[in-house]
Design a protein around this motif. Structure first.
Motif, short mmCIF file in Angstrom:
data_model
loop_
_atom_site.label_atom_id
_atom_site.label_comp_id
_atom_site.label_asym_id
_atom_site.label_seq_id
_atom_site.Cartn_x
_atom_site.Cartn_y
_atom_site.Cartn_z
N CYS A 121 3.11 -3.54 -19.35
CA CYS A 121 4.11 -3.23 -18.33
C CYS A 121 4.19 -1.74 -18.06
N SER A 133 11.25 -0.09 -10.42
CA SER A 133 10.22 -1.09 -10.19
C SER A 133 9.41 -1.24 -11.46
N THR A 135 5.99 -3.13 -13.15
CA THR A 135 4.75 -3.87 -12.96
C THR A 135 4.43 -4.63 -14.25
N GLN A 146 12.34 -14.90 -19.14
CA GLN A 146 13.26 -13.91 -18.58
C GLN A 146 12.77 -12.52 -18.95
N GLU A 154 18.38 -7.51 -14.72
CA GLU A 154 17.42 -8.61 -14.87
C GLU A 154 16.33 -8.49 -13.83
N LEU A 155 15.08 -8.55 -14.29
CA LEU A 155 13.94 -8.46 -13.38
C LEU A 155 13.51 -9.82 -12.86
N PHE A 156 13.42 -10.79 -13.80
CA PHE A 156 12.89 -12.10 -13.42
C PHE A 156 13.44 -13.15 -14.36
N GLY A 166 2.79 -9.41 -11.61
CA GLY A 166 3.78 -9.23 -10.55
C GLY A 166 4.45 -7.88 -10.61
N PHE A 168 8.25 -6.34 -9.95
CA PHE A 168 9.63 -6.79 -9.84
C PHE A 168 10.55 -5.58 -9.78
N ASN A 169 11.63 -5.72 -8.98
CA ASN A 169 12.56 -4.62 -8.77
C ASN A 169 13.97 -5.03 -9.17
N CYS A 170 14.72 -4.05 -9.60
CA CYS A 170 16.14 -4.29 -9.88
C CYS A 170 16.87 -2.96 -9.82
#
Length: 280
Positions: A121, A133, A135, A146, A154-156, A166, A168-170
């Motif tokens: 990551c 962000s 990756t 999770q 929480e990202l995903f 993927g 993912f943003n938060c």
């Protein structure tokens, strides 16, 4: 003695003392790791049959003969006439789910194994903006997965059916520090991942002489591209001036009198040629 051998022996003695049958497997296994599945059946006198979550035969062990016939990439061994062990040398995604051990005439035994893969990551943050962000490269969980940026956001959260990548943003509740870790949760698996940290905040350095010259050159090029008349118009004027100069030069060679001043003459005066005598 190796742990993989000690554990089946301990389980075997516990269940022999109580006279119960049981199948045990790791509650969670990482992709590529080794996993041992144990089948204990004190009331069975001849064989144990192992089958995969896809209901394919993995091995058949004859406990009364202390021999096993593994199929595929599995290996198996008989511990004694009540216990056998099936070994998965390299756990795959398809190994997730319910494993079965047939111990006739006892009921079929089952155990459930969760398969997961932790990702690599990169956390990208911006000091000027609260959003971050992340990756994620190569993650999997046969259950619910999770991802949290520590306890910040929480990202995903959801399920996947293959090894997944993927971005993912938060938006965290506070600034992300250099010590912030990514939390990976897959059912009962809880891992803290040390991600690479990247700060993409733009930095403005004072331009030196080289940078300034480059900027000026770039600006001139931009003006030439976006304002072609700034270059073409002076060129046209220069060509016209050159043509006029050449034309004047040619005319001067052919008719020089056009460029000389004319003498004023009076009609009351007679024109006297050279050599004529004027009477007095």
């Amino acid at each position: 003695m190796h742990l993989n051998v000690i554990v089946p022996f301990l389980l075997m003695w516990i269940h022999v003392l109580h006279g119960t049958s049981e199948m045990t497997c790791p509650s969670q296994s990482e992709v590529g790791s080794t996993a041992d599945i144990t089948c204990i059946a004190p009331n069975t006198i001849d064989k144990h049959g192992y089958s995969t979550p896809n209901k394919e035969v993995a091995a058949i062990c004859q406990t009364n003969r202390s021999s096993c016939q593994p199929l595929g990439d599995y290996s198996a061994a008989v511990i004694n006439n009540t216990c056998s062990v099936l070994t998965i040398p390299s756990v795959k995604l398809s190994d997730a789910g319910d494993w079965r051990c047939t111990v006739s005439p006892s009921p079929m035994l089952t155990c459930h194994m969760v398969v997961y893969k932790t990702p690599s990551c990169t956390i990208i943050s911006n000091e000027e903006k609260p959003a971050i962000s992340v990756t994620l490269t190569g993650f999997f969980c046969s259950g619910r997965v999770q991802f949290y940026v520590a306890a910040l956001c929480e990202l995903f959260s959801g399920t996947v059916n293959k090894i997944t990548d993927g971005i993912f943003n938060c938006t965290p509740v506070r600034r992300v520090s250099a010590e912030t870790h990514l939390m990976f949760i897959c059912d009962n698996v809880n891992r803290s991942l040390d991600c690479k940290k990247v700060n993409n905040t733009p930095t403005t350095n004072p331009p030196d002489q080289t940078t300034a010259s480059s900027t000026v050159t770039s600006g001139n090029q931009e003006r030439i591209i976006h304002n072609p008349l700034g270059f073409v118009l002076p060129l046209i004027i220069c060509i016209i001036v050159i043509i006029l100069v050449i034309t004047c030069f040619v005319v001067y060679k052919k008719r020089p009198d056009l460029f000389r001043g004319k003498k004023q003459t009076d009609a009351s005066y007679a024109v006297v040629e050279k050599g004529d005598h004027v009477p007095l």
